[in-house]
Design a protein around this motif. Structure first.
Motif, PDB file in Angstrom:
ATOM      1  N   VAL A  23       0.827  -1.212   0.000  1.00 51.13           N
ATOM      2  CA  VAL A  23       0.000   0.000   0.000  1.00 51.13           C
ATOM      3  C   VAL A  23       0.861   1.262   0.000  1.00 51.13           C
ATOM      4  O   VAL A  23       0.722   2.133  -0.872  1.00 51.13           O
ATOM      5  N   LEU A  24       1.771   1.374   0.958  1.00 49.56           N
ATOM      6  CA  LEU A  24       2.589   2.586   1.067  1.00 49.56           C
ATOM      7  C   LEU A  24       3.491   2.822  -0.153  1.00 49.56           C
ATOM      8  O   LEU A  24       3.605   3.960  -0.612  1.00 49.56           O
ATOM      9  N   PRO A  25       4.151   1.793  -0.703  1.00 45.21           N
ATOM     10  CA  PRO A  25       4.928   2.052  -1.928  1.00 45.21           C
ATOM     11  C   PRO A  25       4.080   2.612  -3.059  1.00 45.21           C
ATOM     12  O   PRO A  25       4.536   3.501  -3.797  1.00 45.21           O
ATOM     13  N   ALA A  26       2.843   2.118  -3.203  1.00 37.24           N
ATOM     14  CA  ALA A  26       1.958   2.656  -4.245  1.00 37.24           C
ATOM     15  C   ALA A  26       1.599   4.114  -3.955  1.00 37.24           C
ATOM     16  O   ALA A  26       1.588   4.960  -4.868  1.00 37.24           O
ATOM     17  N   LEU A  27       1.325   4.443  -2.684  1.00 42.40           N
ATOM     18  CA  LEU A  27       0.999   5.829  -2.320  1.00 42.40           C
ATOM     19  C   LEU A  27       2.208   6.749  -2.503  1.00 42.40           C
ATOM     20  O   LEU A  27       2.058   7.904  -2.941  1.00 42.40           O
ATOM     21  N   ILE A  28       3.406   6.264  -2.190  1.00 46.87           N
ATOM     22  CA  ILE A  28       4.605   7.074  -2.377  1.00 46.87           C
ATOM     23  C   ILE A  28       4.851   7.336  -3.859  1.00 46.87           C
ATOM     24  O   ILE A  28       5.164   8.464  -4.270  1.00 46.87           O
ATOM     25  N   ALA A  29       4.707   6.293  -4.682  1.00 47.20           N
ATOM     26  CA  ALA A  29       4.874   6.476  -6.133  1.00 47.20           C
ATOM     27  C   ALA A  29       3.857   7.471  -6.674  1.00 47.20           C
ATOM     28  O   ALA A  29       4.185   8.335  -7.499  1.00 47.20           O
ATOM     29  N   LEU A  30       2.609   7.375  -6.188  1.00 43.78           N
ATOM     30  CA  LEU A  30       1.572   8.318  -6.609  1.00 43.78           C
ATOM     31  C   LEU A  30       1.916   9.740  -6.171  1.00 43.78           C
ATOM     32  O   LEU A  30       1.742  10.701  -6.941  1.00 43.78           O
ATOM     33  N   ALA A  31       2.430   9.896  -4.942  1.00 39.57           N
ATOM     34  CA  ALA A  31       2.783  11.225  -4.432  1.00 39.57           C
ATOM     35  C   ALA A  31       3.931  11.831  -5.224  1.00 39.57           C
ATOM     36  O   ALA A  31       3.906  13.028  -5.551  1.00 39.57           O
ATOM     37  N   VAL A  32       4.946  11.030  -5.535  1.00 35.93           N
ATOM     38  CA  VAL A  32       6.076  11.537  -6.319  1.00 35.93           C
ATOM     39  C   VAL A  32       5.603  11.977  -7.700  1.00 35.93           C
ATOM     40  O   VAL A  32       5.957  13.056  -8.187  1.00 35.93           O
ATOM     41  N   LEU A  33       4.782  11.155  -8.349  1.00 33.39           N
ATOM     42  CA  LEU A  33       4.293  11.481  -9.690  1.00 33.39           C
ATOM     43  C   LEU A  33       3.434  12.743  -9.685  1.00 33.39           C
ATOM     44  O   LEU A  33       3.630  13.658 -10.507  1.00 33.39           O
ATOM     45  N   THR A  34       2.478  12.825  -8.765  1.00 27.82           N
ATOM     46  CA  THR A  34       1.568  13.983  -8.739  1.00 27.82           C
ATOM     47  C   THR A  34       2.303  15.271  -8.382  1.00 27.82           C
ATOM     48  O   THR A  34       2.009  16.331  -8.948  1.00 27.82           O
ATOM     49  N   ASN A  35       3.271  15.191  -7.479  1.00 25.48           N
ATOM     50  CA  ASN A  35       3.999  16.412  -7.119  1.00 25.48           C
ATOM     51  C   ASN A  35       4.985  16.832  -8.206  1.00 25.48           C
ATOM     52  O   ASN A  35       5.251  18.034  -8.372  1.00 25.48           O
ATOM     53  N   LEU A  36       5.519  15.884  -8.964  1.00 30.58           N
ATOM     54  CA  LEU A  36       6.302  16.251 -10.139  1.00 30.58           C
ATOM     55  C   LEU A  36       5.428  16.997 -11.142  1.00 30.58           C
ATOM     56  O   LEU A  36       5.845  18.015 -11.726  1.00 30.58           O
ATOM     57  N   LEU A  37       4.216  16.502 -11.341  1.00 26.85           N
ATOM     58  CA  LEU A  37       3.280  17.186 -12.226  1.00 26.85           C
ATOM     59  C   LEU A  37       2.910  18.561 -11.674  1.00 26.85           C
ATOM     60  O   LEU A  37       2.791  19.537 -12.437  1.00 26.85           O
ATOM     61  N   ASN A  38       2.729  18.658 -10.355  1.00 27.54           N
ATOM     62  CA  ASN A  38       2.427  19.953  -9.741  1.00 27.54           C
ATOM     63  C   ASN A  38       3.541  20.968  -9.994  1.00 27.54           C
ATOM     64  O   ASN A  38       3.282  22.123 -10.355  1.00 27.54           O
ATOM     65  N   VAL A  39       4.793  20.545  -9.787  1.00 21.54           N
ATOM     66  CA  VAL A  39       5.925  21.449 -10.002  1.00 21.54           C
ATOM     67  C   VAL A  39       5.979  21.891 -11.463  1.00 21.54           C
ATOM     68  O   VAL A  39       6.171  23.078 -11.768  1.00 21.54           O
TER      69      VAL A  39
END
Length: 367
Positions: A23-39
């Motif tokens: 669960v947490l690895p999937a959430l971390i990957a999602l957070a990294v991807l979405t915040n890269l898109l945010n930046v």
């Protein structure tokens, strides 16, 4: 009693496997991807605003940009935590990192993210509740000061946490682990300090955010009601209402809604982690099964909070929505061109092979 403890230990191990390996690895990957898109999207929006010489939202986008950067760094800092879930027999380097750097680094980054939201709320509070004063101050310069303090202060707060654990040899003698320094963790002074740090990390910022945003909502509603009543009373004829003012008013309304949504998401995703931090004990050992369930829920909620800003930006910031849609359209067109090019090359090479085979057959018949 031993059978109950063994069953509880098996449940904890199963829970850790599900949460910390899936669960947490999937959430971390999602957070990294979405915040890269945010930046990326915030950078594109800021470049577009500079080209159009629009400065009304520059300060706000500066806060949002650094919020995305700190959320991205906080997400990346969680990756080493998942490399070794079982920390009873670690290499010395990993044991040293987990003992002295893991908690200070993660908490400093998450705390910096919270402080940036507080800084943005203060900026919006002054802009909405005291507009004349806001025009007289240098908002971009104050934003730089607040963002710098938001990054530096948490680092200073969490420096003592680099020394409250130490590396020790594991009980099996096959590796290293870590545990709390008894002279610190067993003292009343340290427990008081931990409570103060947690209050500064989440509780006090949450209270400030709640108060500021309640004031912003109340004041903004009053302003909107006054504007509507003035229009209804025809103090300002409709033909005199400028489109630019209407557009600016809509952007301000969406910005207030965005800020309220960010604060609500912060409260929902961080308060369980705050309670966990106050209950948690120092060291690498796990607690009871019920405590580990609460720990897993709190960690997953906090991790999910790093990804929610992307959804909020998409719904409340029209400029970012346009940038994202344009980017997706560009990627789609490039992929379609690549696929068409590959198909064309394949059909061309197939045609060449067919013609070559036909030519060989014709030459053989002539012979």
């Amino acid at each position: 009693m031993e059978a109950v403890e063994e069953a509880s230990q098996e449940q904890v191990e199963l829970l850790n496997i599900i949460v910390y390996q899936h669960v947490l690895p999937a959430l971390i990957a999602l957070a990294v991807l979405t915040n890269l898109l945010n930046v990326f999207m915030l950078w594109k929006v800021r470049m577009k605003q500079r080209q159009q010489k629009r400065t009304d939202m520059e300060t706000t986008y500066k806060y949002l940009m650094w919020l995305a950067i700190t959320d991205l760094l906080a997400s990346i800092s969680l990756i080493p935590s998942l490399i070794h879930v079982d920390r009873t027999a670690l290499p010395y380097g990993w044991a040293f990192y987990y003992a002295h750097f893991e908690i200070p680094l993660m908490n400093a980054l998450t705390s910096a993210s919270v402080y940036i939201v507080v800084g943005l709320s203060i900026d919006r509070f002054i802009a909405v509740c005291f507009p004349r004063r806001y025009r007289s101050v240098n908002a971009p310069r104050l934003a730089v000061v607040r963002i710098t303090l938001s990054l530096v202060v948490p680092l200073l707060i969490y420096v003592p946490h680099s020394f409250y654990q130490r590396v020790v040899c594991s009980e099996t003698g096959a590796g290293w682990t870590y545990k709390g320094v008894e002279a610190l963790t067993g003292s009343l002074t340290w427990h008081v300090w931990e409570i103060i740090v947690e209050l500064c990390h989440r509780m006090i910022p949450a209270t400030i955010l709640a108060i500021l945003n309640m004031c912003i909502i109340v004041t903004f509603r009053k302003i909107m009601e006054q504007k509507e009543s003035m229009v209804r009373a025809e103090r300002f004829p409709k033909e005199e209402k400028r489109p630019a003012e209407s557009s600016r008013s809509q952007r301000e309304r969406r910005l207030v809604h965005l800020l309220v949504a960010i604060v609500c998401c912060f409260l929902l995703t961080n308060l369980p982690a705050a309670v966990l931090a106050l209950k948690d004990t120092a060291g690498s050992s796990f607690g009871t099964f019920e405590h580990e369930i609460f720990r897993a829920i709190a960690n997953c909620l906090e991790m999910l909070g790093f990804s929610l800003n992307f959804v909020l930006y998409f719904f409340f910031v029209s400029d970012m929505k346009k940038v994202l849609l344009d980017t997706l359209t560009f990627i789609q067109s490039k992929l379609c061109c690549s696929v068409c090019s590959v198909k064309a090359n394949h059909s061309y090479s197939y045609h060449e092979r067919t013609m070559e085979a036909a030519s060989k057959c014709s030459n053989a018949q002539d012979l």
